[in-house]
Design an enzyme around this catalytic site. Structure first.
Site, PDB file in Angstrom:
ATOM      1  N   LYS A 185      32.598  24.801  44.162  1.00 47.58           N
ATOM      2  CA  LYS A 185      32.839  24.269  42.641  1.00 47.58           C
ATOM      3  C   LYS A 185      31.916  22.925  42.948  1.00 47.58           C
ATOM      4  O   LYS A 185      32.553  21.897  42.746  1.00 47.58           O
ATOM      5  CB  LYS A 185      34.056  23.909  42.302  1.00 47.58           C
ATOM      6  CG  LYS A 185      34.119  23.535  40.702  1.00 47.58           C
ATOM      7  CD  LYS A 185      35.737  23.881  40.135  1.00 47.58           C
ATOM      8  CE  LYS A 185      35.790  23.667  38.930  1.00 47.58           C
ATOM      9  NZ  LYS A 185      35.236  24.750  38.011  1.00 47.58           N
TER      10      LYS A 185
ATOM     11  N   ARG B  15      41.064  24.634  47.373  1.00 51.18           N
ATOM     12  CA  ARG B  15      39.667  25.156  47.179  1.00 51.18           C
ATOM     13  C   ARG B  15      38.582  23.923  47.166  1.00 51.18           C
ATOM     14  O   ARG B  15      37.526  24.056  47.558  1.00 51.18           O
ATOM     15  CB  ARG B  15      39.764  25.643  45.430  1.00 51.18           C
ATOM     16  CG  ARG B  15      38.392  26.435  45.227  1.00 51.18           C
ATOM     17  CD  ARG B  15      38.481  27.086  43.639  1.00 51.18           C
ATOM     18  NE  ARG B  15      38.637  26.280  42.685  1.00 51.18           N
ATOM     19  CZ  ARG B  15      38.672  26.432  41.499  1.00 51.18           C
ATOM     20  NH1 ARG B  15      38.630  27.855  41.139  1.00 51.18           N
ATOM     21  NH2 ARG B  15      38.723  25.670  40.513  1.00 51.18           N
TER      22      ARG B  15
ATOM     23  N   GLU C  51      29.563  36.437  37.281  1.00 46.08           N
ATOM     24  CA  GLU C  51      30.152  35.504  36.588  1.00 46.08           C
ATOM     25  C   GLU C  51      29.827  35.601  35.047  1.00 46.08           C
ATOM     26  O   GLU C  51      28.831  36.007  34.654  1.00 46.08           O
ATOM     27  CB  GLU C  51      30.093  34.039  37.362  1.00 46.08           C
ATOM     28  CG  GLU C  51      30.840  34.071  38.416  1.00 46.08           C
ATOM     29  CD  GLU C  51      31.712  32.548  38.618  1.00 46.08           C
ATOM     30  OE1 GLU C  51      32.702  32.567  38.383  1.00 46.08           O
ATOM     31  OE2 GLU C  51      30.807  31.735  38.742  1.00 46.08           O
TER      32      GLU C  51
END
Length: 346
Positions: free
Chosen positions: A184, A81, A220
């Site tokens: 992220k 990721r 989210e």
């Protein structure tokens, strides 16, 4: 020497440890891994991480099991990721072997800060990459630093595994459509801070954001993924603006193991009325059960925990994932890296 710490009382915050490890990308290649006791960095005032947001990070944990072994949960997925985040922000991707090696090094060097099994605490691992090159014009850096720091964190549910309330508001967006939501990076979290503080001021744990384009679908849950149980199915939002949660990925696999149908799809706000339980999902909590969800714009309240307690699916998933992370159940999917036994792929 073991650290004398009240492990169970630790917050999810920073506690100083002995070492961190660093590696710099310069002249087209990654250099040697360095070990340091310094908690500070020396940066050029024009560094791209400061001016243009070239900063990405990860979060994972190491657990000491009842058998005394130390396990790092799904480190390989965090490495993948982080590479995707780097590509998304035009940064130099950290090779997976360097990512894995440095995470293991940071855990081993700070072994005395790994909480004992019975404490319920863990060692949080924070890999971080930043752009170093000075830029005034908008342009990617050519030099980067990758850092891995660790800190012990206490159990998320200090008063026991319980529910909390969330809210919906259309006054804020977490990210832009087709923006950086799937990566992220710090900017996503900064953009959600005001909304989060407003939710806290109103007595809620966090905001359940809606999709930023149509404001019709669930997105989210604060800084975490979201799932609900509807008609016996585990449903979780599908969107290119949502960070692909490794915890959510793991829970979906466990659902399949347990015979629970999984649907990853667009979820209309109105569907909450037909859901029997829900939770926010992330590294810190695994699954944080939701009691009520108040829609502040419509005045509608969606009751997720009708008896005020975590639902059976949320509880089963929470307990099963924790059992795997602590080595209490067989790791049939090979998710754990056992420090001192497994080898980092080179």
């Amino acid at each position: 020497m073991k650290e004398d710490i009240n492990w169970a009382a630790l917050p999810f915050g920073y506690y100083p440890t002995d070492y961190n490890v660093r590696c710099t990308f310069r002249d087209g290649k990654w250099g040697e891994i360095e070990v340091t006791q310094s908690e500070t960095l020396s940066l050029h005032i024009g560094a791209t991480c400061l001016h243009y947001g070239q900063e990405i990070f990860e979060g994972l944990k190491a657990f000491r099991g009842k058998d005394g072994k130390v396990r790092i949960f799904r480190m390989d997925e965090n490495a993948k990721r982080m590479r995707r985040s780097a590509e998304g922000l035009m940064m130099e991707p950290v090779p997976e072997e360097i990512f894995n090696k440095m995470c293991v090094m940071a855990v081993e060097l700070n072994e005395r800060f790994i909480p004992p099994y019975e404490s319920g605490a863990s060692l949080y691992i924070r890999p971080l990459e930043i752009g170093l090159s000075p830029r005034i014009g908008v342009k990617p850096a050519t030099e980067y630093m990758f850092i891995v720091m660790v800190t012990p964190v206490g159990p998320y549910f200090k008063q026991g595994f319980g529910v909390s309330n969330y809210c919906i508001t259309r006054a804020h967006d977490r990210v832009a459509p087709k923006g950086t939501g799937q990566f992220k990076c710090g900017g996503n979290y900064a953009a959600a801070m005001r909304a989060g503080e407003e939710a806290h001021d109103k007595g809620y744990s966090a905001i359940l954001f809606l999709d930023p384009l149509e404001k019709k679908y669930l997105d989210e849950c604060g800084p975490a993924n979201f799932f609900a149980v509807k008609d016996g199915k585990y449903i979780t939002p599908a969107s290119e603006s949502i960070l692909p949660s490794i915890t959510n990925m793991s829970l979906m696999t466990l659902c399949e193991d347990m015979g629970i149908p999984v649907e990853r799809r667009h979820i209309l706000v109105e569907e909450l009325a037909d859901c029997s339980e829900a939770a926010a999902i992330g590294t810190a909590a695994v699954a944080s059960p939701i009691g009520n969800i108040d829609d502040l714009d419509t005045g509608k309240t969606y009751v997720m925990a009708r008896d005020g307690k975590p639902g059976p699916v949320t509880t089963a998933l929470y307990e099963k994932l924790n059992a795997i992370r602590y080595g209490l159940e067989d790791d049939i999917h090979g998710w754990n890296f056992i420090v001192g036994e497994d080898r980092v792929n080179a």
